[in-house]
Design a protein around this motif. Structure first.
Motif, mmCIF file in Angstrom:
data_model
loop_
_atom_site.group_PDB
_atom_site.id
_atom_site.type_symbol
_atom_site.label_atom_id
_atom_site.label_comp_id
_atom_site.label_asym_id
_atom_site.label_seq_id
_atom_site.Cartn_x
_atom_site.Cartn_y
_atom_site.Cartn_z
ATOM 1 N N TYR A 96 0.837 -1.189 0.000
ATOM 2 C CA TYR A 96 0.000 0.000 0.000
ATOM 3 C C TYR A 96 0.878 1.248 0.000
ATOM 4 O O TYR A 96 1.755 1.399 0.861
ATOM 5 C CB TYR A 96 -0.916 0.005 1.220
ATOM 6 C CG TYR A 96 -1.835 1.199 1.285
ATOM 7 C CD1 TYR A 96 -2.803 1.406 0.316
ATOM 8 C CD2 TYR A 96 -1.724 2.126 2.308
ATOM 9 C CE1 TYR A 96 -3.646 2.502 0.360
ATOM 10 C CE2 TYR A 96 -2.561 3.228 2.369
ATOM 11 C CZ TYR A 96 -3.511 3.409 1.393
ATOM 12 O OH TYR A 96 -4.342 4.505 1.432
ATOM 13 N N VAL A 97 0.653 2.115 -0.952
ATOM 14 C CA VAL A 97 1.311 3.418 -0.996
ATOM 15 C C VAL A 97 0.346 4.401 -0.344
ATOM 16 O O VAL A 97 -0.702 4.719 -0.902
ATOM 17 C CB VAL A 97 1.638 3.843 -2.445
ATOM 18 C CG1 VAL A 97 2.194 5.263 -2.474
ATOM 19 C CG2 VAL A 97 2.614 2.859 -3.077
ATOM 20 N N SER A 98 0.687 4.834 0.866
ATOM 21 C CA SER A 98 -0.227 5.716 1.593
ATOM 22 C C SER A 98 -0.090 7.167 1.176
ATOM 23 O O SER A 98 -1.067 7.916 1.219
ATOM 24 C CB SER A 98 -0.003 5.590 3.102
ATOM 25 O OG SER A 98 1.289 6.047 3.466
ATOM 26 N N ASP A 99 1.110 7.566 0.792
ATOM 27 C CA ASP A 99 1.344 8.968 0.472
ATOM 28 C C ASP A 99 2.441 9.100 -0.564
ATOM 29 O O ASP A 99 3.432 8.359 -0.523
ATOM 30 C CB ASP A 99 1.766 9.741 1.731
ATOM 31 C CG ASP A 99 0.675 9.720 2.777
ATOM 32 O OD1 ASP A 99 -0.192 10.611 2.724
ATOM 33 O OD2 ASP A 99 0.669 8.808 3.625
ATOM 34 N N ALA A 100 2.272 10.037 -1.467
ATOM 35 C CA ALA A 100 3.300 10.370 -2.458
ATOM 36 C C ALA A 100 3.236 11.866 -2.688
ATOM 37 O O ALA A 100 2.143 12.438 -2.835
ATOM 38 C CB ALA A 100 3.063 9.616 -3.761
ATOM 39 N N TYR A 101 4.396 12.494 -2.710
ATOM 40 C CA TYR A 101 4.460 13.942 -2.888
ATOM 41 C C TYR A 101 5.687 14.288 -3.709
ATOM 42 O O TYR A 101 6.774 13.748 -3.475
ATOM 43 C CB TYR A 101 4.551 14.648 -1.530
ATOM 44 C CG TYR A 101 4.807 16.136 -1.642
ATOM 45 C CD1 TYR A 101 3.774 17.017 -1.948
ATOM 46 C CD2 TYR A 101 6.077 16.647 -1.444
ATOM 47 C CE1 TYR A 101 4.009 18.382 -2.067
ATOM 48 C CE2 TYR A 101 6.314 18.019 -1.551
ATOM 49 C CZ TYR A 101 5.281 18.875 -1.858
ATOM 50 O OH TYR A 101 5.514 20.219 -1.973
ATOM 51 N N VAL A 102 5.499 15.192 -4.660
ATOM 52 C CA VAL A 102 6.600 15.748 -5.433
ATOM 53 C C VAL A 102 6.488 17.268 -5.336
ATOM 54 O O VAL A 102 5.412 17.830 -5.551
ATOM 55 C CB VAL A 102 6.563 15.288 -6.907
ATOM 56 C CG1 VAL A 102 7.668 15.962 -7.706
ATOM 57 C CG2 VAL A 102 6.692 13.766 -6.989
ATOM 58 N N ALA A 103 7.593 17.922 -4.999
ATOM 59 C CA ALA A 103 7.612 19.374 -4.872
ATOM 60 C C ALA A 103 7.221 20.009 -6.208
ATOM 61 O O ALA A 103 7.554 19.482 -7.274
ATOM 62 C CB ALA A 103 9.000 19.839 -4.443
ATOM 63 N N PRO A 104 6.525 21.130 -6.171
ATOM 64 C CA PRO A 104 6.041 21.750 -7.412
ATOM 65 C C PRO A 104 7.112 21.936 -8.484
ATOM 66 O O PRO A 104 6.852 21.681 -9.663
ATOM 67 C CB PRO A 104 5.480 23.095 -6.933
ATOM 68 C CG PRO A 104 5.034 22.822 -5.526
ATOM 69 C CD PRO A 104 6.060 21.856 -4.975
ATOM 70 N N ARG A 130 0.467 -7.540 -5.170
ATOM 71 C CA ARG A 130 -0.440 -6.464 -5.564
ATOM 72 C C ARG A 130 -0.020 -5.182 -4.853
ATOM 73 O O ARG A 130 0.361 -5.217 -3.692
ATOM 74 C CB ARG A 130 -1.886 -6.772 -5.172
ATOM 75 C CG ARG A 130 -2.475 -7.953 -5.887
ATOM 76 C CD ARG A 130 -3.904 -8.212 -5.391
ATOM 77 N NE ARG A 130 -4.411 -9.435 -5.946
ATOM 78 C CZ ARG A 130 -5.085 -9.517 -7.094
ATOM 79 N NH1 ARG A 130 -5.328 -8.435 -7.781
ATOM 80 N NH2 ARG A 130 -5.513 -10.676 -7.538
ATOM 81 N N LEU A 131 -0.141 -4.072 -5.562
ATOM 82 C CA LEU A 131 0.086 -2.749 -4.978
ATOM 83 C C LEU A 131 -1.190 -1.950 -5.100
ATOM 84 O O LEU A 131 -1.871 -2.016 -6.125
ATOM 85 C CB LEU A 131 1.204 -2.005 -5.704
ATOM 86 C CG LEU A 131 2.588 -2.621 -5.700
ATOM 87 C CD1 LEU A 131 3.552 -1.726 -6.473
ATOM 88 C CD2 LEU A 131 3.090 -2.832 -4.290
ATOM 89 N N ARG A 132 -1.482 -1.171 -4.062
ATOM 90 C CA ARG A 132 -2.660 -0.305 -4.089
ATOM 91 C C ARG A 132 -2.284 1.076 -3.581
ATOM 92 O O ARG A 132 -1.358 1.243 -2.797
ATOM 93 C CB ARG A 132 -3.780 -0.895 -3.228
ATOM 94 C CG ARG A 132 -4.299 -2.202 -3.790
ATOM 95 C CD ARG A 132 -5.485 -2.718 -3.030
ATOM 96 N NE ARG A 132 -5.887 -3.997 -3.601
ATOM 97 C CZ ARG A 132 -6.406 -4.987 -2.902
ATOM 98 N NH1 ARG A 132 -6.623 -4.862 -1.605
ATOM 99 N NH2 ARG A 132 -6.745 -6.106 -3.498
ATOM 100 N N LEU A 133 -3.045 2.040 -4.018
ATOM 101 C CA LEU A 133 -2.945 3.402 -3.528
ATOM 102 C C LEU A 133 -4.279 4.067 -3.761
ATOM 103 O O LEU A 133 -5.132 3.545 -4.465
ATOM 104 C CB LEU A 133 -1.801 4.168 -4.205
ATOM 105 C CG LEU A 133 -1.697 4.170 -5.729
ATOM 106 C CD1 LEU A 133 -2.750 5.012 -6.390
ATOM 107 C CD2 LEU A 133 -0.322 4.661 -6.127
ATOM 108 N N GLY A 134 -4.472 5.202 -3.148
ATOM 109 C CA GLY A 134 -5.717 5.933 -3.325
ATOM 110 C C GLY A 134 -5.439 7.366 -3.713
ATOM 111 O O GLY A 134 -4.322 7.863 -3.551
ATOM 112 N N SER A 135 -6.447 8.023 -4.231
ATOM 113 C CA SER A 135 -6.328 9.421 -4.623
ATOM 114 C C SER A 135 -7.703 10.063 -4.571
ATOM 115 O O SER A 135 -8.711 9.399 -4.812
ATOM 116 C CB SER A 135 -5.776 9.525 -6.044
ATOM 117 O OG SER A 135 -5.719 10.868 -6.456
ATOM 118 N N LEU A 136 -7.725 11.350 -4.280
ATOM 119 C CA LEU A 136 -8.973 12.077 -4.456
ATOM 120 C C LEU A 136 -9.337 12.043 -5.934
ATOM 121 O O LEU A 136 -8.466 12.162 -6.798
ATOM 122 C CB LEU A 136 -8.816 13.529 -4.001
ATOM 123 C CG LEU A 136 -8.709 13.767 -2.502
ATOM 124 C CD1 LEU A 136 -8.436 15.242 -2.227
ATOM 125 C CD2 LEU A 136 -9.981 13.328 -1.799
ATOM 126 N N ALA A 137 -10.597 11.891 -6.223
ATOM 127 C CA ALA A 137 -11.036 11.810 -7.617
ATOM 128 C C ALA A 137 -10.655 13.058 -8.405
ATOM 129 O O ALA A 137 -10.349 12.975 -9.602
ATOM 130 C CB ALA A 137 -12.552 11.587 -7.666
#
Length: 165
Positions: A96-104, A130-137
């Protein structure tokens, strides 16, 4: 933009201040997309502590992408273990990838793909299939990056406001 090839490494205690800023920025970005998100400064410390605990308790990692001027992104991943009787064994244990962030300034330069590939490498080494992650639509840029990395729709969560909210 040209691709950026930052070094990838585990986050350390010395990275905590940058991670707090990144978590706050991520939440502020999502807050602009949906009213369920708190201001980043109000939640960053507690949420980062939650991420850190989960990575320790669930065979996880917080990985930084570091360029010449310092960190440009991070990803947090872990192994989720469930016991849903309706699902297969490999679906009950997944990365599970809970968070991912890339600087602008680093967005659109391949950093998200590098971080996702590293999370996949680490989680695959732990035996997940299996890998899962979520995102706001509404986070279309993130969804585009995830699809480019090979992710596809698995479940859809729908929301409806009811009552006086």
């Amino acid at each position: 933009m040209d691709a950026l090839r930052p070094a990838l490494r585990d986050a350390t205690a010395a990275d905590r201040a940058w991670l707090l800023e990144a978590v706050a920025a991520l939440n502020d970005h999502e807050r602009a997309l949906h009213d369920t998100r708190l201001p980043g400064a109000a939640m960053a410390a507690a949420y980062l502590a939650t991420i850190e605990r989960a990575t320790v308790d669930q065979d996880g990692s917080i990985v930084l992408a570091v360029a010449d001027d310092g960190p440009v992104g991070f990803i947090a991943c872990r192994v989720e273990r469930g016991d849903t009787p309706a699902e297969t064994a490999d679906s009950n244990v997944f990365g599970y990838v809970s968070d991912a962030y890339v600087a602008p300034a680093a967005r659109g330069r391949g950093v998200a793909g590098l971080l996702l590939a590293e999370a996949e490498r680490r989680l695959r080494a732990l035996g997940v299939t299996r890998l899962r992650l979520g995102s706001l639509a509404a986070n279309t840029a993130a969804i585009r990056a995830y699809r480019k990395a090979g992710f596809a729709d698995y479940e859809v969560v729908l929301e409806k406001r009811v009552g006086g909210g």
